[in-house]
Motif scaffolding. Structure first.
Motif, PDB file in Angstrom:
ATOM      1  N   GLY A   1       0.800  -1.214   0.000  1.00  0.00           N
ATOM      2  CA  GLY A   1       0.000   0.000   0.000  1.00  0.00           C
ATOM      3  C   GLY A   1       0.832   1.263   0.000  1.00  0.00           C
TER       4      GLY A   1
ATOM      5  N   THR B   1      -3.562   3.315   4.422  1.00  0.00           N
ATOM      6  CA  THR B   1      -2.946   1.990   4.435  1.00  0.00           C
ATOM      7  C   THR B   1      -2.612   1.551   5.853  1.00  0.00           C
ATOM      8  OG1 THR B   1      -2.060   2.100   2.186  1.00  0.00           O
ATOM      9  CG2 THR B   1      -0.900   0.678   3.735  1.00  0.00           C
TER      10      THR B   1
ATOM     11  N   ASN C   1      -4.414  -1.772   7.168  1.00  0.00           N
ATOM     12  CA  ASN C   1      -3.576  -2.929   7.483  1.00  0.00           C
ATOM     13  C   ASN C   1      -3.726  -3.342   8.944  1.00  0.00           C
ATOM     14  OD1 ASN C   1      -2.649  -2.981   4.877  1.00  0.00           O
ATOM     15  ND2 ASN C   1      -0.555  -2.372   5.348  1.00  0.00           N
TER      16      ASN C   1
ATOM     17  N   THR D   1      -3.590  -1.635  -1.258  1.00  0.00           N
ATOM     18  CA  THR D   1      -4.133  -0.360  -0.810  1.00  0.00           C
ATOM     19  C   THR D   1      -3.305   0.805  -1.354  1.00  0.00           C
ATOM     20  OG1 THR D   1      -2.908  -0.563   1.280  1.00  0.00           O
ATOM     21  CG2 THR D   1      -5.215  -1.257   1.283  1.00  0.00           C
TER      22      THR D   1
END
Length: 387
Positions: free
Chosen positions: A144, A150, A154, A199
């Motif tokens: 990402g 992100t 995550n 992402t």
């Protein structure tokens, strides 16, 4: 009799690493403004004051300040990334203005001066990860852009995966606009993870998807890619390499609702048969209508009165019924999952049975990931195939 005009600020980058999505947001916003200005039901018109920060994060604060100080706007629609929203947030709070934010985002924020029209993490991240855990793998490789979207996505993904007994294979980050994706693609081919969660934002994502597709095809690998942001205009930008991506979103062009069919027809009449609305663009369109109807109901542009008038007011939008939860200023939306096809569209294979209340702080997350006695996820969404 001439209707009074209400100035509204529009902030979206027409240049820079995510210019494609900024342009889509602007197109949808202006389309909604023109529609409202031509409808007799509204006793005012909207004057759009457009600003282009050019993808430069610090410029978002500058153009927002200009709109407030020099134009006198009380309402602003726009920003695409969370980094840009956080540049605008302090000034709209300090001057008591209202930002109508159209993009899906990572959650864990709630401001009296923001209406969050896009998806919260319980609308997109949770359904996607649950689907993966139930149907694909308990191991995920994450790649990402290096910013808050992100990081938080995550983190939520990691909590869901580890609670189910799985693991995050790796987390690899690139700076916004970075095109050097080869080393990450090489690592994926070498390690062969069962699933990749992308992402990345804008041009970084497009470069990655093309390189990922070329490398995995050459290696004979079939690794599913996941996304919470990929949309139809981006499929066209990426080309055939984008086919097969599993995407979580509240809006797809292929939604079979009369409101969406009419919206898409108007869109194509305005922008061409080869064009497609995007999820964030459609949310910007919804934001304009939510604002206009709140202004009409409030009878004034004062943000306190508008916010109260907007809360709970149901709008049958292209994506389905939408309304603002007055408790947190986020929208109630219908989550959906789809897979991209070779024609640059998405085939929807699951949607929630009803609109889902926003949960920006994921207050139900601990319950959602706690294993049931039979090992199943107790709050996993009921998968209903959409035909």
């Amino acid at each position: 009799m001439t209707k009074p005009s209400i100035p509204v600020g529009i902030i979206c980058s027409q240049h820079g690493p995510y210019q494609a999505m900024g342009r889509e947001i602007l197109k949808s916003t202006l389309m909604a403004v023109d529609e409202i200005n031509n409808q007799a039901e509204f006793d005012f018109t909207v004057t759009a004051h457009v600003r282009d920060p050019r993808g430069v994060i610090a410029e978002y604060h500058t153009v927002c300040d200009d709109l407030i100080r020099n134009v006198g706007v009380e309402h602003i629609i726009g920003c695409y990334t969370s980094a840009s929203r956080k540049q605008v947030l302090p000034i709209v709070e300090r001057t008591d203005r209202l930002l109508w934010y159209p993009a899906r985002y990572e959650g864990f924020e709630c401001s009296d001066n923001v209406i969050y029209v896009g998806a919260s993490p319980n609308h997109n991240v949770l359904p996607l990860v649950r689907y993966v855990l139930d149907n694909l793998s308990r191991e995920i490789f994450c790649v990402g852009s290096n910013y808050v979207w992100t990081w938080e996505t995550n983190r939520v993904t990691r909590e869901l995966v580890t609670a189910s007994g799985g693991r995050i294979v790796a987390e690899r980050l690139l700076e916004l606009g970075e095109s050097a994706v080869g080393h990450i693609v090489d690592e994926i081919v070498r390690r062969r993870p069962p699933v990749v969660f992308n992402t990345l934002v804008g041009s970084s994502s497009y470069d990655f998807i093309r390189a990922f597709h070329a490398a995995t095809t050459a290696a004979g690998l079939d690794i599913p890619m996941l996304s919470c942001s990929l949309c139809e205009p981006e499929l066209k930008i990426v080309g055939s390499a984008s086919a097969g991506c599993i995407t979580s979103s509240a809006y797809f062009e292929s939604i079979r609702l009369p409101e969406n069919r009419a919206f898409v027809a108007r869109w194509k009449a305005r922008y061409g048969d080869d064009s497609s609305p995007s999820v964030d663009g459609q949310s910007a369109y919804v934001a304009v209508y939510l604002l206009a109807r709140a202004l009409q109901r409030a009878g004034a542009s004062n943000i306190g009165e508008v916010r109260r008038a907007a809360a709970g007011f149901r709008y049958n939008s292209p994506q389905g019924p939408v309304w603002i939860d007055g408790g947190n200023n986020h929208c109630v939306l219908t989550p959906r999952l789809a897979v991209s096809n070779a024609d640059g569209q998405f085939d929807i294979f699951w949607e929630a049975d009803a609109p889902v209340k926003p949960d920006p702080y994921l207050t139900q997350l601990d319950v959602a990931v706690s294993p049931a006695r039979d090992g199943a996820s107790p709050n996993a969404p009921h998968l209903r195939v959409v035909k």
